[in-house]
Design a protein around this motif. Structure first.
Motif, PDB file in Angstrom:
ATOM      1  N   GLU A 123       0.732  -1.489   0.159  1.00 18.95           N
ATOM      2  CA  GLU A 123       0.171  -0.198   0.238  1.00 18.95           C
ATOM      3  C   GLU A 123       0.627   1.068  -0.202  1.00 18.95           C
ATOM      4  N   ARG A 124       1.754   1.561   0.719  1.00 19.40           N
ATOM      5  CA  ARG A 124       2.947   2.132   1.225  1.00 19.40           C
ATOM      6  C   ARG A 124       3.479   3.134  -0.388  1.00 19.40           C
ATOM      7  N   LYS A 125       3.253   1.818  -1.067  1.00 19.62           N
ATOM      8  CA  LYS A 125       4.838   2.300  -2.497  1.00 19.62           C
ATOM      9  C   LYS A 125       3.216   2.770  -2.774  1.00 19.62           C
ATOM     10  N   THR A 126       2.665   2.423  -2.952  1.00 17.98           N
ATOM     11  CA  THR A 126       2.026   3.549  -3.756  1.00 17.98           C
ATOM     12  C   THR A 126       1.426   4.687  -3.444  1.00 17.98           C
ATOM     13  N   ALA A 127       0.635   4.487  -2.542  1.00 22.19           N
ATOM     14  CA  ALA A 127       0.250   5.766  -0.964  1.00 22.19           C
ATOM     15  C   ALA A 127       0.955   7.198  -1.519  1.00 22.19           C
ATOM     16  N   GLY A 128       2.693   6.158  -0.789  1.00 19.75           N
ATOM     17  CA  GLY A 128       3.755   6.755  -0.223  1.00 19.75           C
ATOM     18  C   GLY A 128       3.487   8.422  -1.238  1.00 19.75           C
ATOM     19  N   PRO A 129       4.273   7.770  -2.785  1.00 21.96           N
ATOM     20  CA  PRO A 129       4.336   8.968  -3.833  1.00 21.96           C
ATOM     21  C   PRO A 129       3.080   9.663  -3.736  1.00 21.96           C
TER      22      PRO A 129
END
Ligand code: DAH
Length: 357
Positions: free
Chosen positions: A52-58
């Motif tokens: 999730e973080r991979k997409t939400a972060g950027p």
């Protein structure tokens, strides 16, 4: 993602529409401040799965950067506008003429005050003062006015309501009480002049209810009328700034002097103005005489030891005569056109060395 897109659209619209710097800062705090909407999203990254973080972060970081850039851009624009408005409001048109600045000047009465004290100071007189509000003793009784003396009526005084002691104070009707105060507080020899305000119920072309007098007093041994005459004649020549002044003494009556006299100056009244030092008319300018023995005694002086002369004259009237003012009341009307016309420069104080006027 839709959430992010709509939040971005909402924030972008708010930033674009911010009316001023304060509104813009409020938006910044709401989005990027410690508990702002974007900051909260960034905080939630920690609780996401790595995927999730991979997409939400950027996505969230991108949103933060774009909104921060938008705010910075808007801030610069608003600041530029504010500066422009300030420059416009503070604009000075240097080609406009400056508003006229009122120039201060010395009132003719004060000018004559200074001229008189300069002349008498040169003759060795000191300046004495007394109160404007006097009691009966100093204004009348000590000066040998009997209780029913008609001169008390003649003076038409401004009396106050009786005080607790039943005594009626008054606005002094002449500067003569300063003679009394001086004789009672100083030891002879005495040589003083006392210029100041005086008050009487009188108002016409040559009288104003408030006016100014100067009193002169000399007390010593062997003083006589000759000294008075010389002093006043010398004074007149200095004041009118001509050796051609001719004076005469006429017998008169004042309760506080014996003998008493009025002094006239010769003048020319033809042609609508008064010229001193020429002509064959006479103009009364002052009163004087030898201080009455009763007045000396009232002030604690022994008339067999001390004699003296006194004189009194109207300062405004003397100024009007010297500087050609037709109506005495104009002097105190507070009309700036009058003072602009008749006023004197504050930088030319009268003194015997460089001239009086
Ligand atoms: N006090 C007088 C007045 O007001 C003026 C005067 C006359 C004063 C004679 C004097 C004097 O000292 O000797 O009319």
């Amino acid at each position: 993602m839709t959430d992010l897109a709509s939040l971005e659209a909402e924030l972008a619209a708010a930033v674009t529409g911010a009316a001023d710097l304060a509104a813009l800062d409020a938006i910044r705090v709401a989005a990027l401040g410690k508990t702002g909407s974007i900051s909260n999203m960034l905080k939630s990254l920690g609780s996401m799965s790595p995927d999730e973080r991979k997409t939400a972060g950027p996505a969230i970081n991108g949103l933060r950067d774009r909104i921060a850039a938008l705010i910075a851009e808007k801030k610069a624009a608003l600041e530029a506008l504010a500066l422009e408005a300030q420059l416009a409001s503070e604009r000075l048109d240097l080609t406009l003429p400056a508003p006229p600045r009122r120039k201060g000047s010395v009132h003719p009465t004060m000018q004559v005050f200074d001229e008189l004290t300069a002349i008498f100071a040169e003759m060795g007189f000191a300046v004495a003062e007394g109160p404007d509000i006097e009691d009966d003793f100093h204004n009348f009784t000590s000066l040998n006015f009997t209780p029913k003396h008609p001169a008390r009526e003649m003076h038409d005084s401004f009396f106050f309501q009786p005080n607790d002691a039943g005594e009626r104070m008054l606005l002094r009707t002449h500067t003569s009480p300063v003679q009394v105060r001086t004789m009672m507080s100083q030891k002879p020899p005495i040589r003083i002049v006392a210029p100041g305000r005086t008050y009487r119920k009188d108002s016409d072309q040559t009288h104003s209810p408030m006016f100014h007098q100067i009193e002169g007093l000399v007390i010593d041994r062997d003083i006589h009328m000759g000294h008075l005459k010389w002093t006043l004649e010398t004074f007149c020549r200095r004041f009118f700034e001509t050796e051609a002044v001719v004076t005469r003494f006429r017998p008169h009556h004042f309760p506080f002097t014996e003998p008493s006299a009025e002094m006239d100056v010769q003048c020319d009244r033809s042609g609508g103005s008064i010229k001193i030092g020429e002509g064959s008319d006479w103009l009364e300018i002052l009163g004087g005489g030898m201080v009455h023995p009763t007045v000396l005694r009232n002030c604690g002086l022994d008339p067999d030891e001390w004699q003296g002369f006194a004189f009194g004259l109207g300062i405004d009237r003397l100024g009007a005569l010297k500087y050609g003012m037709p109506d005495l009341r104009d002097m105190f009307s507070g009309d700036v056109r009058w003072i602009d016309h008749y006023g004197f420069s504050a930088f030319a104080a009268p003194n015997p060395a460089t001239g009086l006027s």
